[in-house]
Design a protein around this motif. Structure first.
Motif, mmCIF file in Angstrom:
data_model
loop_
_atom_site.group_PDB
_atom_site.id
_atom_site.type_symbol
_atom_site.label_atom_id
_atom_site.label_comp_id
_atom_site.label_asym_id
_atom_site.label_seq_id
_atom_site.Cartn_x
_atom_site.Cartn_y
_atom_site.Cartn_z
ATOM 1 N N ASP A 327 0.850 -1.187 0.000
ATOM 2 C CA ASP A 327 0.000 0.000 0.000
ATOM 3 C C ASP A 327 0.882 1.232 0.000
ATOM 4 O OD1 ASP A 327 -3.053 0.945 0.786
ATOM 5 O OD2 ASP A 327 -1.538 2.244 1.683
ATOM 6 N N ILE A 328 0.590 2.188 -0.868
ATOM 7 C CA ILE A 328 1.483 3.333 -1.030
ATOM 8 C C ILE A 328 1.539 4.183 0.238
ATOM 9 C CG2 ILE A 328 -0.321 4.822 -2.021
ATOM 10 C CD1 ILE A 328 3.403 4.705 -3.033
ATOM 11 N N LYS A 329 0.421 4.298 0.968
ATOM 12 C CA LYS A 329 0.440 5.097 2.194
ATOM 13 C C LYS A 329 1.251 4.402 3.283
ATOM 14 C CE LYS A 329 -3.285 7.380 3.433
ATOM 15 N NZ LYS A 329 -4.702 7.692 3.777
ATOM 16 N N ARG A 330 1.175 3.099 3.366
ATOM 17 C CA ARG A 330 1.994 2.374 4.345
ATOM 18 C C ARG A 330 3.467 2.425 3.948
ATOM 19 N NH1 ARG A 330 -0.956 -0.693 8.014
ATOM 20 N NH2 ARG A 330 0.906 -1.891 8.545
ATOM 21 N N LEU A 331 3.745 2.393 2.647
ATOM 22 C CA LEU A 331 5.133 2.520 2.203
ATOM 23 C C LEU A 331 5.705 3.871 2.634
ATOM 24 C CD1 LEU A 331 6.503 1.514 -1.283
ATOM 25 C CD2 LEU A 331 7.264 3.609 -0.176
ATOM 26 N N LEU A 332 4.923 4.942 2.426
ATOM 27 C CA LEU A 332 5.386 6.262 2.841
ATOM 28 C C LEU A 332 5.483 6.364 4.364
ATOM 29 C CD1 LEU A 332 3.439 8.537 0.321
ATOM 30 C CD2 LEU A 332 5.881 7.988 0.308
ATOM 31 N N PHE A 367 8.426 19.517 2.925
ATOM 32 C CA PHE A 367 7.870 19.923 1.633
ATOM 33 C C PHE A 367 7.725 18.712 0.698
ATOM 34 C CE2 PHE A 367 9.350 24.245 2.806
ATOM 35 C CZ PHE A 367 8.161 24.918 2.572
ATOM 36 N N THR A 368 8.698 17.825 0.709
ATOM 37 C CA THR A 368 8.659 16.671 -0.191
ATOM 38 C C THR A 368 7.526 15.718 0.166
ATOM 39 O OG1 THR A 368 11.062 16.832 -0.490
ATOM 40 C CG2 THR A 368 10.013 14.776 -1.161
ATOM 41 N N VAL A 369 7.348 15.439 1.448
ATOM 42 C CA VAL A 369 6.346 14.442 1.831
ATOM 43 C C VAL A 369 4.930 14.977 1.645
ATOM 44 C CG1 VAL A 369 6.143 15.000 4.304
ATOM 45 C CG2 VAL A 369 5.918 12.630 3.532
ATOM 46 N N ILE A 370 4.716 16.266 1.844
ATOM 47 C CA ILE A 370 3.377 16.826 1.593
ATOM 48 C C ILE A 370 3.039 16.709 0.112
ATOM 49 C CG2 ILE A 370 2.020 18.954 1.564
ATOM 50 C CD1 ILE A 370 3.371 19.781 4.140
ATOM 51 N N ALA A 371 3.993 17.008 -0.757
ATOM 52 C CA ALA A 371 3.752 16.880 -2.199
ATOM 53 C C ALA A 371 3.482 15.426 -2.574
ATOM 54 C CB ALA A 371 4.938 17.421 -2.982
ATOM 55 N N ALA A 372 4.209 14.477 -1.954
ATOM 56 C CA ALA A 372 4.002 13.058 -2.277
ATOM 57 C C ALA A 372 2.590 12.611 -1.921
ATOM 58 C CB ALA A 372 5.034 12.203 -1.543
ATOM 59 N N PHE A 373 2.120 12.979 -0.753
ATOM 60 C CA PHE A 373 0.749 12.622 -0.382
ATOM 61 C C PHE A 373 -0.265 13.389 -1.227
ATOM 62 C CE2 PHE A 373 2.638 11.003 3.632
ATOM 63 C CZ PHE A 373 2.035 9.757 3.634
ATOM 64 N N GLY A 374 0.113 14.570 -1.711
ATOM 65 C CA GLY A 374 -0.767 15.290 -2.616
ATOM 66 C C GLY A 374 -1.005 14.516 -3.904
ATOM 67 N N GLY A 488 5.606 22.087 -3.290
ATOM 68 C CA GLY A 488 6.426 20.966 -2.833
ATOM 69 C C GLY A 488 7.459 20.548 -3.847
ATOM 70 N N GLY A 489 7.065 20.464 -5.126
ATOM 71 C CA GLY A 489 8.009 20.064 -6.164
ATOM 72 C C GLY A 489 9.122 21.082 -6.357
ATOM 73 N N ILE A 490 8.758 22.362 -6.406
ATOM 74 C CA ILE A 490 9.777 23.409 -6.601
ATOM 75 C C ILE A 490 10.732 23.462 -5.416
ATOM 76 C CG2 ILE A 490 10.106 25.910 -6.784
ATOM 77 C CD1 ILE A 490 7.490 25.988 -8.415
ATOM 78 N N ALA A 491 10.186 23.352 -4.189
ATOM 79 C CA ALA A 491 11.053 23.365 -3.007
ATOM 80 C C ALA A 491 12.016 22.175 -3.016
ATOM 81 C CB ALA A 491 10.203 23.337 -1.737
ATOM 82 N N THR A 492 11.515 21.001 -3.415
ATOM 83 C CA THR A 492 12.377 19.818 -3.481
ATOM 84 C C THR A 492 13.511 20.011 -4.487
ATOM 85 O OG1 THR A 492 10.514 18.391 -2.887
ATOM 86 C CG2 THR A 492 12.410 17.328 -3.928
ATOM 87 N N LEU A 493 13.210 20.660 -5.602
ATOM 88 C CA LEU A 493 14.237 20.906 -6.618
ATOM 89 C C LEU A 493 15.211 21.987 -6.181
ATOM 90 C CD1 LEU A 493 15.376 20.471 -9.480
ATOM 91 C CD2 LEU A 493 13.710 22.172 -10.292
ATOM 92 N N LEU A 494 14.685 23.130 -5.733
ATOM 93 C CA LEU A 494 15.559 24.256 -5.391
ATOM 94 C C LEU A 494 16.471 23.934 -4.211
ATOM 95 C CD1 LEU A 494 13.223 27.377 -5.808
ATOM 96 C CD2 LEU A 494 14.987 26.528 -7.360
ATOM 97 N N LEU A 495 15.939 23.223 -3.207
ATOM 98 C CA LEU A 495 16.765 22.890 -2.050
ATOM 99 C C LEU A 495 17.770 21.793 -2.359
ATOM 100 C CD1 LEU A 495 14.080 23.036 0.789
ATOM 101 C CD2 LEU A 495 15.825 24.723 0.223
#
Length: 514
Positions: A327-332, A367-374, A488-495
């Motif tokens: 399950d993707i949510k359990r994986l995360l 930022f990354t994990v919020i975007a992933a759940f999004g 979330g995506g932009i923050a993951t890239l810029l950071l």
């Protein structure tokens, strides 16, 4: 002298510096009044605008107070670099999470149940799930939680920290049980979180009693002085430190106190899961940093091996068990456990670099994990979110854009260069090596290699498998979810590409006051 002749002396309060948390707690209280007096039809818009305004105002005040360094409220609250940085991080991550929580275009009424008091599985429950109405209690609950988190990371004594712990925990228990679909699973997750949280709070409070018995103080400075000079038996000190740490490590989802994470992440509404995975982790580690760096600085040779073993166990448990998830949510969720171990590696650097790298990692991961759940909220079928991994096969053919975004986020979790995940891991591992904890880095690298497998398995399934009849569609996100994914995506890239500004900021903020 009679009682009437005595003059009461009130502690000094710096209301400007306390404003970020006061704004959120005050806005939450007003939000409860909105629930009582605003008509149902207008509550959603009012609560959303009010919540966003409160979070933006809180973030602005944090920025304006960035240079404040003082103790206030009779030294119960510390306003220093780490507390202000963490308050700003909570406000920023809270804004992004609120946008995801407020999305209403993916299904009628959004992800939250219209009336939480209706018995799950009944005809009334099925009828309300089909109606466009939804409860808006989640907005003041979220503001209460964020206000408590801000107080938690700023608390300068154990009693204030305990009160803050309860203030932000109780709303989270309620938020976990508000899912519109799969309500029994949602209520089960809320009950499990509540029961385990109650045990953790009890251990934390008992630890406070032990530390008070050793030092006669509950303030961190008083405990620190007692650690350095007291001739009392250290038995109470070690028991108290162990119990307080247990309560904090439960909130941080470190093994073996992680058992609530997979079930709660799976059962809670996905936007609430995103909020918890980012902000609860910031609060928990903010409190743990203050306890270890301020109150117990002189006992590092005692607690570092024990917490180091917990860090290794956390990394291995999270990485190994994530391989078996379907399950993707359990994986995360297990990914979140492993990341808690990586953050502990930075914490155990016990230096300015260790503190700075930990603060940096908390923001990048958030930022990354919020975007992933999004992205998870977008993969849907007629029954709601399709979270079983087999359903994600061929998703790249159906929706290349969002599959590509999720691939990028998975690579960030795996620590691939040019992502924030790489810079975060590099920072905490470098700090650990500088603090003489190279053995932790070895386990960290090994667990990262193990953890890369489930991430890449999802990527392979999305891009190299043919879509089947059961492959769900990817819903077109509304403006709020689109904003969440973009931020979330932009923050993951810029950071990952230009991390220097945030690293410089965390380095300037990495100094506690006592």
């Amino acid at each position: 002298m009679t009682l009437a002749e005595q003059t009461l002396t009130f502690p000094h309060l710096n209301y400007g510096a306390l404003a970020p948390m006061l704004i959120l707690l005050g806005a939450a209280a007003v939000g409860v009044l909105f629930e009582a007096f605003v008509p149902r039809r207008g509550r959603y818009g009012v609560q959303l605008v009010w919540g966003l305004a409160a979070l933006v105002a809180s973030l602005i005040v944090v920025i304006l107070e960035a240079g404040t360094r003082e103790l206030t409220a009779d030294s119960a609250i510390a306003l220093d670099g780490p507390s202000l940085f963490l308050q700003g991080s909570l406000a920023a991550l809270g804004i992004v999470a609120l946008l995801l929580i407020a999305e209403r275009t993916l299904e009628p009424g959004g992800p939250f149940v219209a009336s939480a008091g209706v018995t799950a599985g009944t005809q009334a429950d099925r009828e309300q799930a089909a109606r466009p109405h939804a409860g808006t209690e989640v907005y003041p609950l979220m503001l209460f939680a964020l206000g408590g988190m801000m107080l938690f990371v700023s608390a300068n004594d154990l009693l204030t920290m305990f009160i803050a712990l309860e203030v932000f925990s109780l709303p989270l228990y309620l938020m976990c049980g508000l899912a519109r679909r799969r309500r029994l699973l949602s209520q089960e997750s809320a009950m499990k979180y509540f029961l385990l949280g109650a045990f953790a709070s009890a251990f934390f409070l008992f630890g406070i009693a032990m530390l008070y018995g050793f030092s006669g103080q509950v303030s961190f400075s008083g405990i620190h002085n007692a650690v350095q000079t007291s001739t009392n038996s250290t038995t109470l000190l070690y028991i108290g430190l162990a119990l307080v740490s247990l309560g904090l490590l439960f909130k941080a989802a470190a093994a073996p106190f992680h058992v609530w994470i997979p079930d709660v992440y799976q059962g809670a509404p996905t936007p609430v899961t995103a909020f918890m995975s980012a902000c609860t982790k910031v609060a928990a580690f903010g409190g743990l940093l203050r306890v270890l760096y301020v109150a117990f600085q002189g006992t590092d040779w005692d607690f570092r091996p024990v917490i180091g073993v917990i860090a290794v166990l956390t990394m291995l448990v999270g990485s190994i068990l994530s391989v078996t998830q379907t399950d993707i949510k359990r994986l995360l969720a297990y990914s979140s456990i492993a990341n808690a171990g990586y953050i502990l590696v930075g914490v155990l650097g016990l230096s300015k670099d260790g503190l700075s790298s930990t603060l940096f990692y908390l923001v990048t991961y958030g930022f990354t994990v919020i975007a992933a759940f999004g992205v998870v909220t977008l993969v849907r079928d007629a029954d709601g979110e399709a979270t079983h991994l087999s359903r994600w096969a061929g998703l790249g053919r159906r929706s290349p854009l969002y599959a590509g975004l999720f691939t990028f986020l998975m690579l960030a979790f795996a620590g691939i260069p040019l992502t924030s995940g790489f810079t975060g891991k590099f920072a905490v591992f470098a700090a650990a090596i500088g603090g003489g904890q190279s053995w932790l880095v070895i386990f960290g690298v090994v667990s990262s290699m193990i953890l890369a497998f489930p991430y890449l398995r999802v990527v392979v399934m999305m891009w190299l498998s043919e879509p089947g009849d059961s492959t769900p569609t990817v819903s077109i996100p509304g403006a709020l979810t689109s904003a969440t994914l973009a931020i979330g995506g932009i923050a993951t890239l810029l950071l990952g590409v230009v991390p220097a500004p945030l690293l410089d900021l965390t380095n300037r903020a990495a100094e506690f006051i006592r």
